[in-house]
Scaffold this motif. Structure first.
Motif, short mmCIF file in Angstrom:
data_model
loop_
_atom_site.label_atom_id
_atom_site.label_comp_id
_atom_site.label_asym_id
_atom_site.label_seq_id
_atom_site.Cartn_x
_atom_site.Cartn_y
_atom_site.Cartn_z
N VAL A 173 0.86 -1.18 0.00
CA VAL A 173 0.00 0.00 0.00
C VAL A 173 0.89 1.23 0.00
CG1 VAL A 173 -1.75 1.31 1.24
CG2 VAL A 173 -1.83 -1.19 1.26
N ASN A 175 0.73 5.41 -0.24
CA ASN A 175 -0.19 6.54 -0.15
C ASN A 175 0.60 7.81 0.11
OD1 ASN A 175 -2.52 8.05 0.00
ND2 ASN A 175 -3.01 7.44 2.10
N ASN A 192 0.13 6.87 -5.95
CA ASN A 192 -0.52 5.99 -4.99
C ASN A 192 -0.83 4.65 -5.67
OD1 ASN A 192 -0.43 8.02 -3.15
ND2 ASN A 192 -2.58 8.58 -3.32
N LYS A 193 -0.63 3.56 -4.93
CA LYS A 193 -0.91 2.26 -5.53
C LYS A 193 -1.20 1.22 -4.46
CE LYS A 193 4.02 1.12 -5.93
NZ LYS A 193 5.11 0.77 -6.86
N ILE A 194 -1.92 0.19 -4.89
CA ILE A 194 -2.24 -0.97 -4.05
C ILE A 194 -1.91 -2.21 -4.87
CG2 ILE A 194 -4.05 -2.21 -2.82
CD1 ILE A 194 -5.57 0.51 -2.70
N PRO A 211 -5.27 11.92 -4.66
CA PRO A 211 -5.15 11.61 -3.23
C PRO A 211 -6.34 10.77 -2.75
CG PRO A 211 -4.73 13.93 -3.64
CD PRO A 211 -5.29 13.38 -4.91
N VAL A 212 -6.06 9.81 -1.87
CA VAL A 212 -7.10 8.94 -1.35
C VAL A 212 -6.89 8.68 0.14
CG1 VAL A 212 -7.53 7.74 -3.54
CG2 VAL A 212 -5.76 6.89 -1.98
N ASP A 213 -7.92 8.22 0.78
CA ASP A 213 -7.83 7.67 2.13
C ASP A 213 -7.78 6.16 1.98
OD1 ASP A 213 -7.94 10.04 3.70
OD2 ASP A 213 -10.08 10.19 3.26
N MET A 214 -6.66 5.56 2.35
CA MET A 214 -6.52 4.12 2.25
C MET A 214 -7.36 3.45 3.34
SD MET A 214 -4.66 3.27 -0.33
CE MET A 214 -3.40 3.93 -1.47
N LYS A 217 -4.62 -2.42 4.74
CA LYS A 217 -3.20 -2.41 5.08
C LYS A 217 -2.53 -3.68 4.56
CE LYS A 217 -4.12 -4.25 9.72
NZ LYS A 217 -3.97 -4.01 11.18
N ALA A 229 -9.87 2.04 -1.02
CA ALA A 229 -9.50 3.43 -0.82
C ALA A 229 -10.65 4.32 -1.27
CB ALA A 229 -8.23 3.77 -1.60
N LYS A 232 -10.45 11.69 -2.15
CA LYS A 232 -10.64 12.80 -1.21
C LYS A 232 -11.34 14.01 -1.81
CE LYS A 232 -6.74 12.02 1.95
NZ LYS A 232 -5.51 12.62 2.53
#
Length: 310
Positions: A173, A175, A192-194, A211-214, A217, A229, A232
């Motif tokens: 993750v 962020n 950002n990446k997952i 931008p994001v809220d992850m 985890k 995610a 925002k």
């Protein structure tokens, strides 16, 4: 990084080269009382990864599991014996020398199921637009992944959530993207990446341009449709690039692999629109997320199904 240890006659020279971060996966060798040689991995990485041994010298050992001087093993976290070389009776002066490399993901001997049903990466009953379906091998983010690499681009509405397209374990993750850096749709390694590993060994990478809220985890297990995610800012270009790929065992074993990438992209097929659609998504088309218990539970264990009441 290279590491080496020198032994003479009944000893071993080990050269170390790893694509993983320093210290995450180590390979060591130990002599046994019967004069066999055990080779171990010790991994601190999440999920399954691959170790490739390439022998330059192998004398005095029975090596049935070594083919064309190459041995490949998939390893998980912790310590594991991946290969034991038994001494040939009455042979003196056995020796072995090899290099080893570490690759992200499990190496697969055959291509994964191309008819697997993926779900859309958005919330239930939400529409999402496809803005790109193409080969992206020319982009910076995949220069090290070879030419057989494909991605699908999605545009989200407002502050929608990015959701898992398939069940799997979260490997990474990232962020770090700030609002002022997200005015353009650019895919780079710093975005950002997952990264999620699936049951069949394939890996999904979700690269995010805003931008994001992850919401997850590393190490967590996720199910299809689970939020990963949330964006925002509804005013930004809230786009997602989705890639699924796997590590090819046959390419890893190829004697002329050279700079060729051992990773192969997987063309994806999605189910959508209340189950009435299944197939390859088309550019500039909109699709509605479709989830049902059968899709969600397809790759879950009995314990996981019971916990989720599926």
């Amino acid at each position: 990084m290279f590491k080496s240890t020198l032994f003479l006659v009944s000893f071993l020279l080990v050269c170390f080269y790893s694509f993983a971060q320093d210290g995450e996966i180590k390979v060591n060798s130990e002599w046994n009382p019967d004069q066999s040689l055990s080779i171990y991995t010790n991994s601190q990485k999440t999920g399954q990864n691959t170790v490739k041994l390439k022998f330059t010298t192998l004398r005095g050992f029975e090596a049935r599991r070594v083919s064309n001087k190459i041995f490949i093993a998939t390893v998980g976290p912790g310590k594991k014996e991946i290969l034991r070389l038994k001494k040939i009776p009455d042979y003196t002066g056995q020796s072995a020398r090899y290099n080893y490399s570490v690759f992200d993901g499990a190496s697969l001997r055959k291509s994964p199921d191309e008819n697997f049903k993926y779900v859309l990466p958005t919330s239930e009953n939400t529409d999402i637009k496809v803005f790109s379906v193409r080969d992206i091998s020319d982009l910076e983010i995949v220069k090290d992944k070879g030419s057989s690499f494909f991605a699908i681009g999605f545009t989200f509405r407002g502050k929608d959530s990015i959701c898992a397209v398939r069940a799997g374990q979260v490997l990474e993750v990232v962020n770090i993207l700030k609002v002022e850096e997200s005015r353009e749709t650019i895919y780079q390694s710093g975005r950002n990446k997952i990264t999620i590993q699936h049951k069949d060994g394939t890996i999904a990478k979700y690269t995010i341009t805003a931008p994001v809220d992850m919401m997850i985890k590393e190490g967590e297990f996720v199910i299809p449709g689970q939020p990963l995610a949330a964006f925002k800012d509804a005013e930004l270009k809230n786009n997602l690039q989705l890639q699924v790929y796997y590590l090819s065992n046959s390419i890893l074993r190829s004697p002329d692999i050279g700079k060729k990438s051992p990773y192969v992209g997987v063309p994806l097929k999605f189910t959508a629109n209340n189950g009435e659609f299944f197939g390859v998504l088309k550019k500039n088309e909109e699709y509605k997320q479709y989830l049902n218990p059968d899709i969600i539970s397809e790759e879950l264990s009995k314990r996981q199904k019971k916990k989720l009441k599926l």
